[in-house]
Design a protein around this motif. Structure first.
Motif, mmCIF file in Angstrom:
data_model
loop_
_atom_site.group_PDB
_atom_site.id
_atom_site.type_symbol
_atom_site.label_atom_id
_atom_site.label_comp_id
_atom_site.label_asym_id
_atom_site.label_seq_id
_atom_site.Cartn_x
_atom_site.Cartn_y
_atom_site.Cartn_z
ATOM 1 N N ILE A 2 15.963 14.753 -69.990
ATOM 2 C CA ILE A 2 17.120 15.637 -69.864
ATOM 3 C C ILE A 2 18.408 14.825 -69.815
ATOM 4 O O ILE A 2 19.430 15.253 -70.343
ATOM 5 C CB ILE A 2 16.981 16.530 -68.610
ATOM 6 C CG1 ILE A 2 15.814 17.487 -68.807
ATOM 7 C CG2 ILE A 2 18.249 17.298 -68.332
ATOM 8 C CD1 ILE A 2 15.561 18.413 -67.670
ATOM 9 N N ARG A 3 18.392 13.617 -69.238
ATOM 10 C CA ARG A 3 19.602 12.802 -69.131
ATOM 11 C C ARG A 3 20.132 12.391 -70.494
ATOM 12 O O ARG A 3 21.315 12.269 -70.694
ATOM 13 C CB ARG A 3 19.333 11.541 -68.307
ATOM 14 C CG ARG A 3 19.161 11.855 -66.861
ATOM 15 C CD ARG A 3 19.022 10.590 -66.091
ATOM 16 N NE ARG A 3 18.703 10.931 -64.717
ATOM 17 C CZ ARG A 3 18.715 10.087 -63.749
ATOM 18 N NH1 ARG A 3 18.979 8.813 -63.982
ATOM 19 N NH2 ARG A 3 18.433 10.457 -62.544
ATOM 20 N N GLY A 4 19.225 12.190 -71.446
ATOM 21 C CA GLY A 4 19.636 11.747 -72.767
ATOM 22 C C GLY A 4 20.128 12.880 -73.653
ATOM 23 O O GLY A 4 20.612 12.644 -74.755
ATOM 24 N N MET A 5 20.019 14.122 -73.193
ATOM 25 C CA MET A 5 20.411 15.278 -74.008
ATOM 26 C C MET A 5 21.909 15.516 -73.872
ATOM 27 O O MET A 5 22.513 15.280 -72.826
ATOM 28 C CB MET A 5 19.660 16.539 -73.553
ATOM 29 C CG MET A 5 18.165 16.481 -73.799
ATOM 30 S SD MET A 5 17.293 17.890 -73.112
ATOM 31 C CE MET A 5 17.829 19.205 -74.160
ATOM 32 N N LEU A 12 21.623 24.989 -74.587
ATOM 33 C CA LEU A 12 20.710 25.751 -75.442
ATOM 34 C C LEU A 12 19.305 25.834 -74.849
ATOM 35 O O LEU A 12 18.661 26.878 -74.914
ATOM 36 C CB LEU A 12 20.667 25.146 -76.846
ATOM 37 C CG LEU A 12 21.931 25.353 -77.696
ATOM 38 C CD1 LEU A 12 21.819 24.603 -79.016
ATOM 39 C CD2 LEU A 12 22.181 26.822 -77.924
ATOM 40 N N CYS A 13 18.827 24.753 -74.256
ATOM 41 C CA CYS A 13 17.506 24.777 -73.601
ATOM 42 C C CYS A 13 17.506 25.738 -72.409
ATOM 43 O O CYS A 13 16.557 26.492 -72.209
ATOM 44 C CB CYS A 13 17.121 23.370 -73.136
ATOM 45 S SG CYS A 13 16.560 22.308 -74.469
ATOM 46 N N LEU A 17 15.286 29.066 -72.129
ATOM 47 C CA LEU A 17 14.432 29.310 -70.970
ATOM 48 C C LEU A 17 14.775 30.653 -70.312
ATOM 49 O O LEU A 17 13.890 31.418 -69.952
ATOM 50 C CB LEU A 17 14.575 28.173 -69.955
ATOM 51 C CG LEU A 17 13.727 28.295 -68.689
ATOM 52 C CD1 LEU A 17 12.241 28.279 -69.039
ATOM 53 C CD2 LEU A 17 14.058 27.183 -67.720
ATOM 54 N N LEU A 18 16.051 30.942 -70.203
ATOM 55 C CA LEU A 18 16.498 32.210 -69.632
ATOM 56 C C LEU A 18 16.018 33.391 -70.473
ATOM 57 O O LEU A 18 15.558 34.397 -69.929
ATOM 58 C CB LEU A 18 18.026 32.227 -69.518
ATOM 59 C CG LEU A 18 18.638 33.444 -68.847
ATOM 60 C CD1 LEU A 18 18.202 33.524 -67.390
ATOM 61 C CD2 LEU A 18 20.158 33.372 -68.934
ATOM 62 N N MET A 19 16.064 33.263 -71.793
ATOM 63 C CA MET A 19 15.604 34.338 -72.676
ATOM 64 C C MET A 19 14.092 34.535 -72.566
ATOM 65 O O MET A 19 13.611 35.670 -72.592
ATOM 66 C CB MET A 19 16.018 34.047 -74.122
ATOM 67 C CG MET A 19 17.509 34.227 -74.364
ATOM 68 S SD MET A 19 18.016 33.801 -76.027
ATOM 69 C CE MET A 19 17.282 35.123 -76.971
ATOM 70 N N VAL A 20 13.352 33.448 -72.434
ATOM 71 C CA VAL A 20 11.899 33.546 -72.280
ATOM 72 C C VAL A 20 11.560 34.252 -70.970
ATOM 73 O O VAL A 20 10.714 35.157 -70.936
ATOM 74 C CB VAL A 20 11.234 32.155 -72.356
ATOM 75 C CG1 VAL A 20 9.786 32.193 -71.899
ATOM 76 C CG2 VAL A 20 11.334 31.595 -73.767
ATOM 77 N N VAL A 21 12.216 33.866 -69.884
ATOM 78 C CA VAL A 21 11.976 34.514 -68.589
ATOM 79 C C VAL A 21 12.372 35.985 -68.655
ATOM 80 O O VAL A 21 11.627 36.865 -68.202
ATOM 81 C CB VAL A 21 12.735 33.784 -67.455
ATOM 82 C CG1 VAL A 21 12.714 34.585 -66.161
ATOM 83 C CG2 VAL A 21 12.148 32.400 -67.235
ATOM 84 N N PHE A 22 13.528 36.278 -69.229
ATOM 85 C CA PHE A 22 13.979 37.658 -69.374
ATOM 86 C C PHE A 22 12.992 38.465 -70.217
ATOM 87 O O PHE A 22 12.668 39.600 -69.891
ATOM 88 C CB PHE A 22 15.373 37.713 -70.006
ATOM 89 C CG PHE A 22 15.852 39.108 -70.251
ATOM 90 C CD1 PHE A 22 16.271 39.910 -69.205
ATOM 91 C CD2 PHE A 22 15.859 39.634 -71.535
ATOM 92 C CE1 PHE A 22 16.701 41.206 -69.424
ATOM 93 C CE2 PHE A 22 16.285 40.930 -71.779
ATOM 94 C CZ PHE A 22 16.712 41.718 -70.713
ATOM 95 N N GLY A 23 12.502 37.867 -71.287
ATOM 96 C CA GLY A 23 11.524 38.542 -72.142
ATOM 97 C C GLY A 23 10.235 38.847 -71.397
ATOM 98 O O GLY A 23 9.688 39.944 -71.498
ATOM 99 N N ALA A 24 9.740 37.885 -70.618
ATOM 100 C CA ALA A 24 8.498 38.087 -69.856
ATOM 101 C C ALA A 24 8.675 39.188 -68.804
ATOM 102 O O ALA A 24 7.805 40.046 -68.639
ATOM 103 C CB ALA A 24 8.064 36.785 -69.194
#
Length: 177
Positions: A2-5, A12-13, A17-24
């Motif tokens: 994550i530090r190198g991103m 975007l990650c 992740l938020l969209m995946v959780v919201f979808g579930a």
């Protein structure tokens, strides 16, 4: 890792992740809510069929013409996809009409006992074909007998699976964009 991103990649990650959780969470909510609503609708339809069949059966019960009761039961069975069986018993507990063919499953008689003050009763049954709701309704307030209607709950699972599948594809499509 994550530090190198870059900040944009982290954003975007996080958004992904938020969209995946919201979808579930959305799929779980839809699944639960839709299952409850479809179950309620199936029960209402089954109660309506049982009460209507009991009402229409009153005259044939009075005149003791069981042939017309059996013909009516067969007609219902042909018209309603979720209907598994119909049977009627007189006030003595004798089977007057049924849609089981040659042999009536005697153990079904003890499953759903309608109390005198009830306008209907629902009991879920586990069968080899899945869950069936046995819905009992009295004929002429129970003075003449009781009608039992078996309604398959398989349509609930099919309906939920269709909507959840469609929602899942929509969420996957949104994630791919």
């Amino acid at each position: 890792m994550i530090r190198g991103m870059s900040l944009r990649a982290k954003f975007l990650c996080g958004l992904l992740l938020l969209m995946v959780v919201f979808g579930a969470v959305s799929i779980t909510f839809i699944k639960t809510t839709l299952h409850d609503r479809l179950s309620h609708e199936l029960q209402k339809r089954g109660i309506s069929i049982a009460k209507h069949f009991a009402e229409v059966s009153a005259n044939p019960f009075l005149t003791e013409t069981t042939v017309s009761i059996e013909m009516l039961a067969e007609d219902y069975l042909k018209k309603e996809d979720d209907l598994v069986y119909i049977y009627a018993k007189n006030h003595n507990g004798d089977i007057v009409a049924h849609t089981f063919g040659k042999e009536f499953p005697i153990d079904l008689l003890a499953v759903n006992q309608l109390q005198p003050d009830q306008s209907y009763s629902i009991k879920p049954l586990k069968t080899e074909r899945g869950t069936v709701l046995d819905i009992a309704a009295p004929i002429l307030q129970g003075e003449l007998g009781v009608v039992h209607v078996g309604v398959s709950a398989a349509s609930i699972d099919r309906g939920v699976a269709n909507v959840v599948g469609m929602t899942t594809w929509i969420i996957i499509g949104m994630l791919g964009v």
